[in-house]
Write a protein that holds these residues in place. Structure first.
Motif, short mmCIF file in Angstrom:
data_model
loop_
_atom_site.label_atom_id
_atom_site.label_comp_id
_atom_site.label_asym_id
_atom_site.label_seq_id
_atom_site.Cartn_x
_atom_site.Cartn_y
_atom_site.Cartn_z
N GLY D 74 -33.09 13.04 -57.42
CA GLY D 74 -31.93 12.15 -57.56
C GLY D 74 -31.42 11.58 -56.25
N ARG D 75 -32.23 11.70 -55.21
CA ARG D 75 -31.77 11.21 -53.90
C ARG D 75 -32.29 9.83 -53.57
NH1 ARG D 75 -32.59 16.91 -50.79
NH2 ARG D 75 -30.70 17.94 -51.55
N ARG D 76 -33.07 9.25 -54.49
CA ARG D 76 -33.63 7.93 -54.24
C ARG D 76 -32.89 6.91 -55.09
NH1 ARG D 76 -39.98 9.74 -54.76
NH2 ARG D 76 -39.41 9.82 -56.97
N GLU D 77 -32.41 5.86 -54.44
CA GLU D 77 -31.68 4.84 -55.18
C GLU D 77 -32.58 4.18 -56.22
OE1 GLU D 77 -29.60 2.10 -52.62
OE2 GLU D 77 -29.38 0.67 -54.27
N MET D 78 -32.04 3.95 -57.41
CA MET D 78 -32.76 3.25 -58.46
C MET D 78 -31.87 2.12 -58.97
SD MET D 78 -34.35 6.38 -60.73
CE MET D 78 -35.34 5.31 -61.80
N LYS D 79 -32.48 0.99 -59.29
CA LYS D 79 -31.71 -0.14 -59.82
C LYS D 79 -31.72 -0.08 -61.35
CE LYS D 79 -30.72 -2.72 -56.02
NZ LYS D 79 -31.81 -3.24 -55.18
N LEU D 80 -30.70 0.53 -61.90
CA LEU D 80 -30.59 0.62 -63.36
C LEU D 80 -29.63 -0.44 -63.89
CD1 LEU D 80 -31.95 3.39 -62.85
CD2 LEU D 80 -30.49 4.32 -64.65
N ALA D 81 -29.85 -0.88 -65.10
CA ALA D 81 -28.90 -1.76 -65.77
C ALA D 81 -27.63 -0.97 -66.07
CB ALA D 81 -29.51 -2.28 -67.07
#
Lengths: 257, 257, 257, 257
Positions: D74-81
């Protein structure tokens, strides 16, 4: 004849920030590394580092494929179709092969992990799927299998090279299977005892079972030590020393099988 | 000189019982298949079937690696470390390679999928990680990349062969990026228009943008069609026919690049 | 007495872009929805949409927990520890509960999915783990179980309400288990036959087995229809109509059990 | 007025056999536990054990939802809607709620994890999605957020209770963000210094930044300690003692906010 044996260990079983084992400390004391392929443990970065460490320590690299079960670390039996087992083997072996190739080393062997290994010991059909998956990739790969197991038989019939395996740090049931980890006294923690059992296994092809009888292993090509026990490094060290003192040469199984 | 172009499609994007696309119908109309590697879609059985189908249709096989994002189908940007990108590429390429090897066909190319492709189009650092991952496995692999992208530049500097790609069924922004799928009119569904755009792209190296201007693509080596639209098969069929009628030879990019 | 029966269907079995079923079309024809919880299918957005659709159609919402096996769609048996089964039930039920709560509807029932359902039909120990997981969350939840199964017995002994289930579109073995999907003729596709079997099951508590004998179901509370067959919507429609014509009232099981 | 503050810690971050942290040792020294929900860490059995341990130690239970990224913790940024973020919040909060309910304790708070927390600190839109997800489940839940962050602002505007958080063991940048873990000296390891900083934060509402300036935190409601550093237990112990000696009462934030 000179006696020779391989010492193998399951490695690269971390997953992301989840750390398992002390790969760097145990690697110098073994001759074959079973590298987790991402299905029960292992991720691309971990595989890369493990293969690179193995190369540095002149340890032979093998794939350690598993049922697809990260949450259960591949220790839970799953009922997969033959096609799923076969193609999962091919997938995992190929993935680790890529890192070996990138590091400029060969892929020596395949050792099924956990529940897959245990099921294959007894199940003809899953053993056939495992063997087909291996053959499809490279029929020169060595298969690690328990002596007198379904997997060993199927692999030999398919003309694959088979390394028969002895578990140095585990007690044996009268039928040659391992005493379950969940039982007290299933693990051999005493270095002297572990070495003595290993020398016996190689020299005599036998092991004393948990109830004091003798199980006939037959030929032993490779000895498994586990890396995740507290004194694993000392045990591995003691094993290599003990085998050498008993005039058993310790080297990667690919060099003598 | 004779004009030649490749037609590629993303395939093998099912996952277990989750079915995506009509691989069997579209495969006969393309020349290169981008095979999902298990990170955004694809599983061992699906990869095996896709590679086998490609072989049957004489379609060249490539790996289609992605960010590790099954739930998002690899379409969501993730911030991975360079080492993670590089080793993830190596893992995925190797996995698909194994199935190609088992099928007795070569691995022709690598096309990053979805968000990874879009990020690599603009990001030098991620492009370097992608290229390193490819080189580590096999420096003969062809990289699919958008014309004038960071990925194309980095790959060319690394002396990799680069196939510059045109998206036949997508509208272009003035800067050469694709109009987002979430916008109306982002997808070209008319066969005649799709063929005309493709022929233009190959012949003139240009494409009309969504606002009516002309974007200079330069050389176009491969044309992407998508397999998951309703009339995808008809479009692919029309494209091959249209290119051939325009005296552009359609064949796997590995044969002419 | 007036006869009443529930009609249930597995729904929300998409995962990200991977689409399964035609939830919107089938929902109007059923009275209870078994919502996938994310372990074999389903993701947060899919659960939200499914629960919202159920609410709109006045269909009761239930959780459809599974073994953790997305790649196998929960159809592959896994050997989990009791604690793992129990806590996995609690986790999945809670997750779907949250969406029901957010939508302002209640959670009516729990129906184990696929291999978990099949194992629980025969296995006392896994049934106990399932029942404990349900009880820990809410002892008012109704458990869906096959008639005369281990799961039904264990749940009844634990004082849970049990809805005994009949599979309208599946052939039965002489022992009351379902004929495996992998066998020809395992699925009932004819609407008239499906309706007739269902009316019999509710009225007489019997079903004709695949070899022409009669299996005694006993009481039937809920009838399962599957949503992923080509004419599923028509079958569901026919079933509701047929039951109503036979003067069997079709309503959510929570209203009469 | 009497000063009061909460001490929170991320717990339950093991996953299957993958062990993280020393939950049993740190739990007695904190007042609020942020329980991993299965997306970056945590599995059903781990959640059950963590909630049970919290109950035993009279520690308040909160959910610690994350981007869906086990491999990256959970330390990596993700582009979620937005819809994905909102429903993922609801899913994860509900899952942990179920275990709290089963244990007979309440769910006190929600603290976004890792990259999700960091993105929410600055991003209005993702903060709105987080807040909506929380509200949908229970508008009485307390949100943990950095002082003067987008998340704090959005949550306050939505009339949620917000616990403003100070990181006792991390250095601060001049803009109030945390110095990245990848930089030397980002972590405060000295117990005396950690206590002094914490007392100051609560008493004065300020923290000395890494470049020697003063950042105005404003009110501080909860202090975060991390459980995975070598001397974490000692630090947590020292913190509780130090705060108490400074006449700051240490208790769950739900009791005073």
């Amino acid at each position: 004849v000179e006696l020779r044996v391989d010492v193998n260990c399951d490695l690269g079983e971390s997953f992301g920030v989840f750390r398992v084992g002390n790969d760097a400390e145990i690697m110098p004391h073994i001759t074959s590394a079973n590298v987790a392929c991402g299905f029960h443990a292992g991720d691309p970065v971990t595989i890369a580092r493990t293969v690179s460490l193995a190369k540095k320590c002149k340890v032979a690299v093998g794939a350690h494929p598993s049922f697809p079960d990260l949450a259960g670390f591949g220790r839970r039996e799953m009922k997969l179709a033959s096609e799923e087992v076969e193609d999962s083997m091919l997938y995992q072996i190929s993935a680790v092969y890529g890192f070996a190739r990138a590091a400029g080393v060969g892929l020596q062997h395949v050792k099924p992990h956990g529940a897959l290994y245990n099921v294959a010991a007894k199940d003809q059909s899953i053993s056939e799927a495992i063997v087909k998956g291996i053959q499809k990739f490279d029929a020169d790969l060595i298969v690690f299998a328990p002596p007198r197991s379904a997997l060993a038989n199927v692999a030999l019939r398919a003309k694959l090279r088979v390394a028969l395996e002895f578990f140095a740090d585990r007690e044996y049931n009268p039928d040659g299977s391992l005493v379950s980890r969940s039982q007290d006294g299933s693990v051999v923690r005493d270095a002297r005892q572990l070495v003595q059992r290993s020398v016996n296994a190689v020299r005599e092809g036998t092991v004393e079972t948990v109830d004091g009888r003798v199980f006939k292993l037959g030929r032993v090509d490779t000895i498994c030590v586990h890396g995740d026990t507290p004194n694993a490094v000392k045990l591995a060290q003691a094993l290599k020393k003990g085998l050498t003192e008993a005039e058993i040469k310790v080297e990667p199984v690919g060099s003598f099988i």
